[in-house]
Design an enzyme around this catalytic site. Structure first.
Site, PDB file in Angstrom:
ATOM      1  N   GLY A  59       0.830  -1.195   0.000  1.00 17.21           N
ATOM      2  CA  GLY A  59       0.000   0.000   0.000  1.00 17.21           C
ATOM      3  C   GLY A  59       0.864   1.243   0.000  1.00 17.21           C
TER       4      GLY A  59
ATOM      5  CD  GLN B 261       3.610   5.732   2.542  1.00 24.18           C
ATOM      6  OE1 GLN B 261       2.585   5.178   2.177  1.00 24.18           O
ATOM      7  NE2 GLN B 261       4.694   5.071   2.921  1.00 24.18           N
TER       8      GLN B 261
ATOM      9  CB  CYS C 183       5.921   2.156   6.852  1.00 20.97           C
ATOM     10  SG  CYS C 183       5.351   3.686   6.109  1.00 20.97           S
ATOM     11  CG  LEU C 184       6.931   1.327   0.756  1.00 19.32           C
ATOM     12  CD1 LEU C 184       6.358   1.607  -0.618  1.00 19.32           C
ATOM     13  CD2 LEU C 184       7.984   0.228   0.687  1.00 19.32           C
TER      14      LEU C 184
ATOM     15  CG  HIS D 136       0.271   1.031   7.263  1.00 22.52           C
ATOM     16  ND1 HIS D 136       1.321   0.530   8.000  1.00 22.52           N
ATOM     17  CD2 HIS D 136       0.817   1.950   6.422  1.00 22.52           C
ATOM     18  CE1 HIS D 136       2.441   1.130   7.631  1.00 22.52           C
ATOM     19  NE2 HIS D 136       2.176   1.992   6.671  1.00 22.52           N
ATOM     20  CD  GLU D 137      -0.754   2.351   2.958  1.00 17.17           C
ATOM     21  OE1 GLU D 137      -0.320   3.522   2.943  1.00 17.17           O
ATOM     22  OE2 GLU D 137      -0.006   1.369   3.068  1.00 17.17           O
TER      23      GLU D 137
ATOM     24  CG  HIS E 105       0.804   6.694   5.749  1.00 19.82           C
ATOM     25  ND1 HIS E 105       1.990   7.192   6.249  1.00 19.82           N
ATOM     26  CD2 HIS E 105       1.051   5.399   5.430  1.00 19.82           C
ATOM     27  CE1 HIS E 105       2.905   6.216   6.232  1.00 19.82           C
ATOM     28  NE2 HIS E 105       2.359   5.120   5.745  1.00 19.82           N
TER      29      HIS E 105
HETATM   30 NI    NI Z   1       3.253   3.265   5.457  1.00 14.87          NI
END
Ligand code: NI
Length: 171
Positions: free
Chosen positions: A45, A50, A90-91, A132-133, A136
């Site tokens: 995701g 991000q 997480c990226l 999670h997304e 963000h």
């Molecule tokens: Ni993330």
């Protein structure tokens, strides 16, 4: 197009993102670039902050073959139930994985890229990805949600990311 990622502790990741009023070509291109970036990094995701854009857009693909892209605009969780504990990464927080408690099941309302209203039920990994997304979009990272033991275990790695960021910024 693969875009440059925003990495912790960049303050942009802490902003509350703005709802999208009009789903136009700009938003569709944003979603396309987010998918390219997510696939390039092997993530399940990605949220717009991000890649440096504080708009309420997320993309998800939890399929094994990485061929079921999903894009959601203005997603909101309307119901959470059950509990699930699993490792998360997480990226935007590279190199760190830690155990996070999430709801096992969520229901989500959102719009698709055609502006249609959607109602989604998700379990397990998909439910985790939504939580999670969407976090963000509210400036929340998974490392904010660790229990004391997990927080302690990854504290040096988090401090290291902060050091790297500081030296790159020349602060
Ligand atoms: Ni993330």
């Amino acid at each position: 197009m693969v875009l440059e990622k925003t990495v912790y502790p960049d303050p942009l990741l802490r902003n509350v993102s703005t709802p999208v009023d009009v789903i136009d070509e700009e938003i569709r291109i944003l979603a396309e670039n987010m998918l390219d970036t997510m696939y390039d990094e092997g993530g399940v995701g990605l949220a717009a902050p991000q890649i440096g854009i504080n708009k309420r857009v997320i993309v998800i693909d939890t399929s094994r073959d990485r061929n079921q892209p999903e894009c959601y605009v203005n997603p909101e969780i309307t119901l959470r139930s059950g509990k699930s504990l699993a490792d998360e990464g997480c990226l935007s927080v590279p190199g760190i994985t830690a155990e996070v408690e999430r709801a096992e099941h969520v229901e989500v309302i959102a719009q698709n890229l055609d502006g249609e209203e959607l109602e989604i039920s998700a379990d397990g990994l998909a439910a985790r990805a939504f939580q999670h997304e969407i976090d963000h979009l509210d400036g929340i990272l998974f490392i904010d949600k660790l229990d004391t033991a997990e927080r302690f275990r990854v504290r040096d790695q988090i401090a290291n990311l902060e050091e790297v960021y500081k030296s790159a910024e020349g602060v």
